[in-house]
Design an enzyme around this catalytic site. Sequence first.
Site, PDB file in Angstrom:
ATOM      1  N   LYS A  88       0.829  -1.208   0.000  1.00 15.57           N
ATOM      2  CA  LYS A  88       0.000   0.000   0.000  1.00 15.57           C
ATOM      3  C   LYS A  88       0.860   1.254   0.000  1.00 15.57           C
ATOM      4  O   LYS A  88       0.638   2.184  -0.772  1.00 15.57           O
ATOM      5  CB  LYS A  88      -0.949  -0.009   1.197  1.00 15.57           C
ATOM      6  CG  LYS A  88      -1.930   1.158   1.219  1.00 15.57           C
ATOM      7  CD  LYS A  88      -2.848   1.098   2.423  1.00 15.57           C
ATOM      8  CE  LYS A  88      -3.813  -0.066   2.335  1.00 15.57           C
ATOM      9  NZ  LYS A  88      -4.821  -0.048   3.414  1.00 15.57           N
ATOM     10  N   GLU A 112      10.099  -5.856   3.762  1.00 21.15           N
ATOM     11  CA  GLU A 112      10.309  -7.146   3.121  1.00 21.15           C
ATOM     12  C   GLU A 112       9.917  -7.099   1.639  1.00 21.15           C
ATOM     13  O   GLU A 112      10.651  -7.586   0.766  1.00 21.15           O
ATOM     14  CB  GLU A 112       9.492  -8.234   3.827  1.00 21.15           C
ATOM     15  CG  GLU A 112       9.869  -8.457   5.283  1.00 21.15           C
ATOM     16  CD  GLU A 112       9.020  -7.632   6.244  1.00 21.15           C
ATOM     17  OE1 GLU A 112       8.935  -8.014   7.416  1.00 21.15           O
ATOM     18  OE2 GLU A 112       8.437  -6.608   5.807  1.00 21.15           O
ATOM     19  N   GLY A 130      -5.254  -5.571   5.367  1.00 22.71           N
ATOM     20  CA  GLY A 130      -4.531  -6.485   4.492  1.00 22.71           C
ATOM     21  C   GLY A 130      -5.094  -7.887   4.478  1.00 22.71           C
ATOM     22  O   GLY A 130      -5.236  -8.514   3.426  1.00 22.71           O
ATOM     23  N   ARG A 131      -5.462  -8.403   5.637  1.00 19.87           N
ATOM     24  CA  ARG A 131      -5.952  -9.781   5.711  1.00 19.87           C
ATOM     25  C   ARG A 131      -7.375  -9.911   5.204  1.00 19.87           C
ATOM     26  O   ARG A 131      -7.905 -11.029   5.120  1.00 19.87           O
ATOM     27  CB  ARG A 131      -5.848 -10.289   7.147  1.00 19.87           C
ATOM     28  CG  ARG A 131      -6.591  -9.446   8.176  1.00 19.87           C
ATOM     29  CD  ARG A 131      -6.183  -9.839   9.589  1.00 19.87           C
ATOM     30  NE  ARG A 131      -6.764  -8.997  10.622  1.00 19.87           N
ATOM     31  CZ  ARG A 131      -6.304  -7.805  10.981  1.00 19.87           C
ATOM     32  NH1 ARG A 131      -5.257  -7.298  10.361  1.00 19.87           N
ATOM     33  NH2 ARG A 131      -6.874  -7.115  11.953  1.00 19.87           N
ATOM     34  N   GLU A 190      -4.425 -12.530  13.725  1.00 15.38           N
ATOM     35  CA  GLU A 190      -4.079 -11.111  13.659  1.00 15.38           C
ATOM     36  C   GLU A 190      -5.284 -10.254  14.022  1.00 15.38           C
ATOM     37  O   GLU A 190      -5.131  -9.158  14.566  1.00 15.38           O
ATOM     38  CB  GLU A 190      -3.574 -10.752  12.257  1.00 15.38           C
ATOM     39  CG  GLU A 190      -2.884  -9.391  12.185  1.00 15.38           C
ATOM     40  CD  GLU A 190      -2.149  -9.174  10.885  1.00 15.38           C
ATOM     41  OE1 GLU A 190      -0.921  -9.399  10.827  1.00 15.38           O
ATOM     42  OE2 GLU A 190      -2.803  -8.770   9.891  1.00 15.38           O
ATOM     43  N   HIS A 247      -2.724 -39.066   9.481  1.00 15.59           N
ATOM     44  CA  HIS A 247      -1.530 -39.874   9.707  1.00 15.59           C
ATOM     45  C   HIS A 247      -0.455 -39.091  10.452  1.00 15.59           C
ATOM     46  O   HIS A 247       0.714 -39.474  10.433  1.00 15.59           O
ATOM     47  CB  HIS A 247      -1.009 -40.400   8.372  1.00 15.59           C
ATOM     48  CG  HIS A 247      -1.942 -41.371   7.729  1.00 15.59           C
ATOM     49  ND1 HIS A 247      -1.849 -42.732   7.909  1.00 15.59           N
ATOM     50  CD2 HIS A 247      -3.032 -41.168   6.934  1.00 15.59           C
ATOM     51  CE1 HIS A 247      -2.827 -43.328   7.234  1.00 15.59           C
ATOM     52  NE2 HIS A 247      -3.559 -42.400   6.640  1.00 15.59           N
ATOM     53  N   LYS A 265       9.079  -4.688  13.823  1.00 17.76           N
ATOM     54  CA  LYS A 265       9.532  -3.961  12.634  1.00 17.76           C
ATOM     55  C   LYS A 265      10.450  -2.799  13.019  1.00 17.76           C
ATOM     56  O   LYS A 265      11.497  -2.577  12.405  1.00 17.76           O
ATOM     57  CB  LYS A 265       8.331  -3.410  11.855  1.00 17.76           C
ATOM     58  CG  LYS A 265       7.483  -4.448  11.158  1.00 17.76           C
ATOM     59  CD  LYS A 265       6.368  -3.732  10.406  1.00 17.76           C
ATOM     60  CE  LYS A 265       5.464  -4.690   9.669  1.00 17.76           C
ATOM     61  NZ  LYS A 265       4.394  -3.986   8.940  1.00 17.76           N
TER      62      LYS A 265
END
Length: 547
Positions: free
Chosen positions: A213, A219, A275-276, A361, A392, A512
């Site tokens: 954004k 990152e 964002g999510r 979050e 399993h 951050k």
Amino acid sequence: MTLSKQAQPSLTSRPQWQALAEHYQAIGGKHLRELFAADPQRGQQLTLEAEGLYLDYSKNRITAQTIDLLVDLANACQLPDRIDAMFAGEKINITEDRAVLHTALRAPRDANVQVDGANVIPDVHAVLDKMSSFCTRVRSGKWLGQTGKPIRNIVNIGIGGSDLGPVMAYEALRHFSDRNLTMRFVSNVDATDFVEATADLDPEVTLFIVASKTFTTMETMTNADTARQWLLSGVGGERAAIAKHFVALSTNAEKVTEFGIDTQNMFEFWDWVGGRYSMESAIGLSTMLAIGPEAFQDMLAGFHSIDEHFRSAPLAQNLPCLMGLLSIWYANFFDVETVAVLPYDQYLKRFPAYLQQLTMESNGKYVTVEGNQVDYATGMIYWGEPGTNGQHSFYQLIHQGTRLIPCDFIAFGRSLNPLGEHQDILIANVLAQSEALAFGKTAEEVAADGTPAWLVPHRVFQGNRPSNTLLAQQMSPHVLGQLVALYEHSVFVQSVIWNIDAFDQWGVELGKVLAKRIIPELSSTHTAKLQHDSSTNELIRRYRALK
């Protein structure tokens, strides 16, 4: 109703909460075997069907009275008003003073959703139209790279919601994707992620989508800078090539231009979308490229169908509401800490990972919207793997471990890839697992099989392990939209009951800030005194030595 910071009654002091606590004391210890025996119609009555989705919640440790009491609590916490406030565009994200309108991203063109006095729907559809036009050019081969070749590789660079949603959607909808396009996703700042994603790609036919954004996410922009170098070294080094091989999902036109991307190829989204919650916005550009604009619109319609169900159905007949309230029941009265999401469809293999961000979050908060520390549990841990793989590995703990882990089973009536008896065997396992978790196998039943006495305790299944089973006809873009919306709104229901802000994420900030401080210290060769704690200081010195 306008959500404000005005103090709310303490959750645990509400009479509706106390009624649930008393109800838990009465039925919490009852076994599902007992509950089913007492009500032969339980498997038909404790179910709900809406918008083509069928939820069997009968294998939960509840009675019809439990649902009534949970709904009473939801009404006391003003859930219907909170739902209306969200859809109306009120600024229910208290700490950031923002509206929360992921629902507007999938609303039809004729909708009217106001934010600060303006209808946002025309802007939403303008971006969708721009995305559609762009995707049509790329998918048809009309968009050409620097050397005149059509694009064949798409690399999405993002992190968090700019990665998890697109990755999950691509895997979920791979059956519907254009197999002439190679889709890759880079999120981790670890260089290995980029190197492995691009190792077999030709720069001349590769397009990068940079999703940030602000266009400053550390990152994402580190990976974008590396991608730019990789691209230029592969197509002759001309800076003009950037505009033909990069597009941006951003609102920062200045930074986008500075990077070398033409702002005509910048796709916007808004601060009223977290964002999510953004996979159906411009963040979904890679999804639209993979499956095409028409299928993308079908996915949006799936989202919208659950939005409308959530905002209009009575709470007791409301799919997201029921799932959210059941989570409250287990988190706050059974002290459950985790939920397993178990999709019995390989295409949904990344769905549990996507839900981890959506749920944790959103509801990983320890203070109320007024800023007071809670005195009850919030934010359960979501995890899972597709069936039958999980059977399993970790199912052992769910069946015979000491922790209570409610399960959400997701299954489909028809496979997108019908082969022999595969689907019948798959679904048999879904049904068998939920039955085994609920009813178990007693010592008497184990002994009756001829099991030696010394081995009997090891082969007993206590049962009484709760689960939901969610059935749909077949995986599709429409159904994927429904599933995501179902969990989005379930998360919101939980946040309303807990009186927390599900739409901020301050918990990601501190690390951050500290990382930016540490980065230059890792590459520094001078001996200036480090100002961290003794552990961090020593780790920095060790890393320098290892370099």
